[in-house]
Design an enzyme around this catalytic site. Sequence first.
Site, PDB file in Angstrom:
ATOM      1  N   HIS A 106     -14.899  -9.050  31.450  1.00 11.69           N
ATOM      2  CA  HIS A 106     -14.085  -8.910  30.243  1.00 11.69           C
ATOM      3  C   HIS A 106     -14.437  -7.583  29.587  1.00 11.69           C
ATOM      4  O   HIS A 106     -15.556  -7.067  29.745  1.00 11.69           O
ATOM      5  CB  HIS A 106     -14.379 -10.047  29.270  1.00 11.69           C
ATOM      6  CG  HIS A 106     -13.877 -11.371  29.714  1.00 11.69           C
ATOM      7  ND1 HIS A 106     -13.814 -12.457  28.869  1.00 11.69           N
ATOM      8  CD2 HIS A 106     -13.417 -11.816  30.921  1.00 11.69           C
ATOM      9  CE1 HIS A 106     -13.344 -13.504  29.521  1.00 11.69           C
ATOM     10  NE2 HIS A 106     -13.097 -13.133  30.771  1.00 11.69           N
ATOM     11  N   GLU A 152     -15.281  -6.834  26.605  1.00  9.62           N
ATOM     12  CA  GLU A 152     -16.485  -6.899  25.773  1.00  9.62           C
ATOM     13  C   GLU A 152     -17.748  -6.816  26.623  1.00  9.62           C
ATOM     14  O   GLU A 152     -18.688  -6.085  26.297  1.00  9.62           O
ATOM     15  CB  GLU A 152     -16.542  -8.209  24.971  1.00  9.62           C
ATOM     16  CG  GLU A 152     -15.377  -8.442  24.063  1.00  9.62           C
ATOM     17  CD  GLU A 152     -14.291  -9.293  24.701  1.00  9.62           C
ATOM     18  OE1 GLU A 152     -13.831  -8.964  25.830  1.00  9.62           O
ATOM     19  OE2 GLU A 152     -13.886 -10.287  24.078  1.00  9.62           O
ATOM     20  N   CYS A 157     -13.958 -14.596  23.714  1.00 12.70           N
ATOM     21  CA  CYS A 157     -14.127 -15.960  24.221  1.00 12.70           C
ATOM     22  C   CYS A 157     -15.575 -16.389  23.986  1.00 12.70           C
ATOM     23  O   CYS A 157     -16.412 -15.596  23.544  1.00 12.70           O
ATOM     24  CB  CYS A 157     -13.780 -16.015  25.712  1.00 12.70           C
ATOM     25  SG  CYS A 157     -14.963 -15.146  26.777  1.00 12.70           S
ATOM     26  N   CYS A 190     -18.170 -14.174  25.863  1.00 11.80           N
ATOM     27  CA  CYS A 190     -18.370 -12.868  25.238  1.00 11.80           C
ATOM     28  C   CYS A 190     -19.068 -13.001  23.891  1.00 11.80           C
ATOM     29  O   CYS A 190     -19.913 -12.169  23.549  1.00 11.80           O
ATOM     30  CB  CYS A 190     -17.035 -12.148  25.098  1.00 11.80           C
ATOM     31  SG  CYS A 190     -16.334 -11.661  26.697  1.00 11.80           S
TER      32      CYS A 190
END
Length: 145
Positions: free
Chosen positions: A47, A49, A77, A80
């Site tokens: 992701h 992040e 999420c 993260c």
Amino acid sequence: MAQALAEARAAAARGEVPVGAVVVSPTGEIVAAAGNETRARHDPTAHAEMLALRAACAALGSERLIGHALYVTLEPCAMCAGAIAAARIERLFYGAADPKSGGVAQGARVFSHAQCHHAPEVFDGIAAGEAEDLLTGFFKAKRGG
């Protein structure tokens, strides 16, 4: 947030879900920036992040990003959010809310759990309209219209 949105647009151009993230130092300098790369890397943890946090930690030679801010185009999420807490990010700024998979204000609400060792100061809705438009347009195109 402008750089995070640019990262999100670049992710969309690569066929990735358009999410971008930027780590900013306490003095306001961009330390790392990334867009989603889960498909390109065949890695469900890639992701935006996670990639930005990893790059920032590598650049600084530390597993902690004390005093740093993270700008993300979409509410992180739970995975993260856990990484954000572990990195000791001081301030989190995000754009669009994520009712389906969010882990900050929606769903798991990671930072509010007693097991969370660090919770950043959170600012939501930053450039939310533009971030939402990127996501909506991306998924609309995927569905064929």
